[in-house]
Design a protein around this motif. Sequence first.
Motif, PDB file in Angstrom:
ATOM      1  N   GLY A 115       9.330 -15.727   5.154  1.00  0.00           N
ATOM      2  CA  GLY A 115      10.679 -15.136   5.143  1.00  0.00           C
ATOM      3  C   GLY A 115      10.490 -13.742   5.426  1.00  0.00           C
ATOM      4  N   GLU A 116      10.225 -12.770   5.007  1.00  0.00           N
ATOM      5  CA  GLU A 116       9.672 -11.561   5.021  1.00  0.00           C
ATOM      6  C   GLU A 116       8.683 -11.444   5.735  1.00  0.00           C
ATOM      7  OE1 GLU A 116       9.055  -9.468   1.360  1.00  0.00           O
ATOM      8  OE2 GLU A 116      10.363 -11.297   0.262  1.00  0.00           O
ATOM      9  N   GLN A 117       7.948 -12.291   6.151  1.00  0.00           N
ATOM     10  CA  GLN A 117       7.132 -12.055   7.946  1.00  0.00           C
ATOM     11  C   GLN A 117       6.251 -10.938   7.178  1.00  0.00           C
ATOM     12  OE1 GLN A 117       9.195 -12.319  11.505  1.00  0.00           O
ATOM     13  NE2 GLN A 117       7.205 -11.224  12.049  1.00  0.00           N
ATOM     14  N   LEU A 118       5.231 -11.398   6.067  1.00  0.00           N
ATOM     15  CA  LEU A 118       4.259 -10.652   5.059  1.00  0.00           C
ATOM     16  C   LEU A 118       3.412 -11.509   4.441  1.00  0.00           C
ATOM     17  CD1 LEU A 118       6.557  -7.794   2.864  1.00  0.00           C
ATOM     18  CD2 LEU A 118       5.175  -7.699   4.607  1.00  0.00           C
ATOM     19  N   LEU A 119       2.838 -11.579   4.628  1.00  0.00           N
ATOM     20  CA  LEU A 119       1.083 -11.886   3.570  1.00  0.00           C
ATOM     21  C   LEU A 119       0.396 -10.492   2.976  1.00  0.00           C
ATOM     22  CD1 LEU A 119      -0.574 -14.176   4.087  1.00  0.00           C
ATOM     23  CD2 LEU A 119      -2.291 -13.234   5.994  1.00  0.00           C
ATOM     24  N   GLY A 120      -0.149 -11.362   1.847  1.00  0.00           N
ATOM     25  CA  GLY A 120      -0.399 -10.054   0.565  1.00  0.00           C
ATOM     26  C   GLY A 120      -2.321 -10.635   0.878  1.00  0.00           C
ATOM     27  N   VAL A 121      -2.716  -9.371   0.639  1.00  0.00           N
ATOM     28  CA  VAL A 121      -4.437  -9.736   1.156  1.00  0.00           C
ATOM     29  C   VAL A 121      -5.058  -8.282  -0.469  1.00  0.00           C
ATOM     30  CG1 VAL A 121      -4.496 -10.509   3.286  1.00  0.00           C
ATOM     31  CG2 VAL A 121      -4.376  -7.530   2.771  1.00  0.00           C
ATOM     32  N   VAL A 122      -6.047  -8.633  -0.753  1.00  0.00           N
ATOM     33  CA  VAL A 122      -6.834  -7.209  -1.465  1.00  0.00           C
ATOM     34  C   VAL A 122      -7.660  -6.614  -0.484  1.00  0.00           C
ATOM     35  CG1 VAL A 122      -8.059  -7.257  -3.325  1.00  0.00           C
ATOM     36  CG2 VAL A 122      -6.573  -9.139  -3.473  1.00  0.00           C
ATOM     37  N   ARG A 123      -7.407  -5.823  -0.435  1.00  0.00           N
ATOM     38  CA  ARG A 123      -8.382  -4.781   0.565  1.00  0.00           C
ATOM     39  C   ARG A 123     -10.250  -4.502   0.024  1.00  0.00           C
ATOM     40  NH1 ARG A 123      -6.659  -4.407   5.100  1.00  0.00           N
ATOM     41  NH2 ARG A 123      -4.559  -3.454   4.941  1.00  0.00           N
ATOM     42  N   LYS A 124     -10.357  -4.520   1.341  1.00  0.00           N
ATOM     43  CA  LYS A 124     -12.756  -5.198   1.118  1.00  0.00           C
ATOM     44  C   LYS A 124     -12.712  -3.745   0.255  1.00  0.00           C
ATOM     45  CE  LYS A 124     -16.683  -5.322   4.033  1.00  0.00           C
ATOM     46  NZ  LYS A 124     -17.557  -5.143   4.914  1.00  0.00           N
ATOM     47  N   GLY A 125     -12.191  -2.568   0.588  1.00  0.00           N
ATOM     48  CA  GLY A 125     -12.735  -1.509   0.115  1.00  0.00           C
ATOM     49  C   GLY A 125     -12.769  -1.296  -1.256  1.00  0.00           C
ATOM     50  N   THR A 126     -11.314  -1.040  -1.624  1.00  0.00           N
ATOM     51  CA  THR A 126     -10.229  -0.905  -2.638  1.00  0.00           C
ATOM     52  C   THR A 126     -10.101  -1.644  -3.919  1.00  0.00           C
ATOM     53  OG1 THR A 126      -8.042  -0.563  -1.920  1.00  0.00           O
ATOM     54  CG2 THR A 126      -9.191   1.859  -1.977  1.00  0.00           C
ATOM     55  N   ARG A 127      -9.961  -2.871  -3.603  1.00  0.00           N
ATOM     56  CA  ARG A 127      -9.960  -3.736  -3.800  1.00  0.00           C
ATOM     57  C   ARG A 127      -8.383  -4.101  -4.274  1.00  0.00           C
ATOM     58  NH1 ARG A 127     -13.006  -7.675  -2.426  1.00  0.00           N
ATOM     59  NH2 ARG A 127     -11.990  -8.332  -4.217  1.00  0.00           N
ATOM     60  N   ALA A 128      -7.392  -3.244  -3.387  1.00  0.00           N
ATOM     61  CA  ALA A 128      -6.357  -2.945  -4.066  1.00  0.00           C
ATOM     62  C   ALA A 128      -4.932  -4.799  -3.120  1.00  0.00           C
ATOM     63  CB  ALA A 128      -5.969  -2.335  -3.450  1.00  0.00           C
ATOM     64  N   TYR A 129      -4.447  -5.077  -3.971  1.00  0.00           N
ATOM     65  CA  TYR A 129      -3.631  -6.081  -3.245  1.00  0.00           C
ATOM     66  C   TYR A 129      -2.441  -5.375  -2.211  1.00  0.00           C
ATOM     67  CZ  TYR A 129      -0.596  -9.722  -2.817  1.00  0.00           C
ATOM     68  OH  TYR A 129       0.378 -10.691  -1.978  1.00  0.00           O
ATOM     69  N   GLN A 130      -2.562  -5.424  -1.451  1.00  0.00           N
ATOM     70  CA  GLN A 130      -1.571  -5.033   0.346  1.00  0.00           C
ATOM     71  C   GLN A 130      -1.291  -6.446   0.884  1.00  0.00           C
ATOM     72  OE1 GLN A 130      -3.251  -2.239   2.512  1.00  0.00           O
ATOM     73  NE2 GLN A 130      -1.539  -2.482   3.661  1.00  0.00           N
ATOM     74  N   GLN A 131       0.579  -5.744   0.727  1.00  0.00           N
ATOM     75  CA  GLN A 131       1.605  -7.020   1.698  1.00  0.00           C
ATOM     76  C   GLN A 131       1.135  -6.130   3.325  1.00  0.00           C
ATOM     77  OE1 GLN A 131       4.802  -7.162  -0.657  1.00  0.00           O
ATOM     78  NE2 GLN A 131       4.525  -9.107  -1.059  1.00  0.00           N
ATOM     79  N   VAL A 132       0.466  -7.060   4.200  1.00  0.00           N
ATOM     80  CA  VAL A 132       0.710  -6.406   5.561  1.00  0.00           C
ATOM     81  C   VAL A 132       1.771  -7.205   6.330  1.00  0.00           C
ATOM     82  CG1 VAL A 132      -1.951  -5.655   5.532  1.00  0.00           C
ATOM     83  CG2 VAL A 132      -1.551  -7.745   6.058  1.00  0.00           C
TER      84      VAL A 132
END
Length: 318
Positions: A155-172
């Motif tokens: 619905g929001e056209q977002l996909l949550g991923v865990v960044r490789k370097g920082t291990r931070a969770y980000q929705q792209v």
Amino acid sequence: MDGDRAEARAGALASTSLQHQGASDGGGTEFGDGAGGAGADVRGDDTSALETVLRSFYDFHLDAGTGPIINSFPVGRERRQLPAAAGRPARSTPGGRYRPSVPVRVPRRIPDERFDELFAALRHNRDRALLAFWVSSGARAEELLTCRQRDALPGEQLLGVVRKGTRAYQQVPSSADAFVWLRLYQEEAWRAGVPRGPGRWLWWTLRPPFRPLTYHAARAMFGRANRSLGSNWTLHDLRKTAAYRMARDPKLALTDVQWVLGHAHLSTTQIYLPAGRDEVLDAVRAHHERQNREAQVQAVPAAGYRSDSLDELFGRAW
């Protein structure tokens, strides 16, 4: 010792010659063709890295007193330092005397027509969804493959991923087509018995016993599509393609592209700005065509002026 230096210089020149020969044969000049050339295995950065390793090896044994008294790979002669106003920062240490220059290369990316061929070569909706997400979100291969089912928000056209370097969770953000292919894959997978739940993995193998899809399995899938087309694209080329498409969009700020790609420095994102050779040629040809069309358009006289009088005045009626 002079003989050792002569051999070192001859080896460096031979590597540089192979590098130029590979470029002339088609290996290394075009970074977006997806096909390996005759000299694709001889690159300037490889030769430079080898020179650095050998020079450091001789320096170590020279300091330890266990090797020759002269480094066979000496550093370059000191160059005249330019003032700060020249805009060129002074180098802290000179480079190797036999170190070849490494040309600045355009990041390899997949042209649109080649991507369409690659997409058409895929046989399963899961694989089509993966490629659509990789080329639209710019996520790394490992980041996409470690997503959970709760991370996809159509619905929001977002996909949550865990960044490789920082291990931070980000929705792209991702394209709508990617979520359409994902839904088609999920319906097929759930009917086949793939585990369903917010905490379950998003990507699974196609046949039972169902297991989470690994990077090596995804690369094997991508390799099969490559072999059917005779190309050699990599999974990371999809991320570079996404970065180039976003960076070249004049209505998308480069800082926004940096955030989506997860780059720590804006200079890393800027390497995707230059266009490739074929794209530059097409743009210049289009420029000349526009100039020709504009030259053929007749100017409309302003209100109150007779066109025949203007033709007589400027000699067009003669």
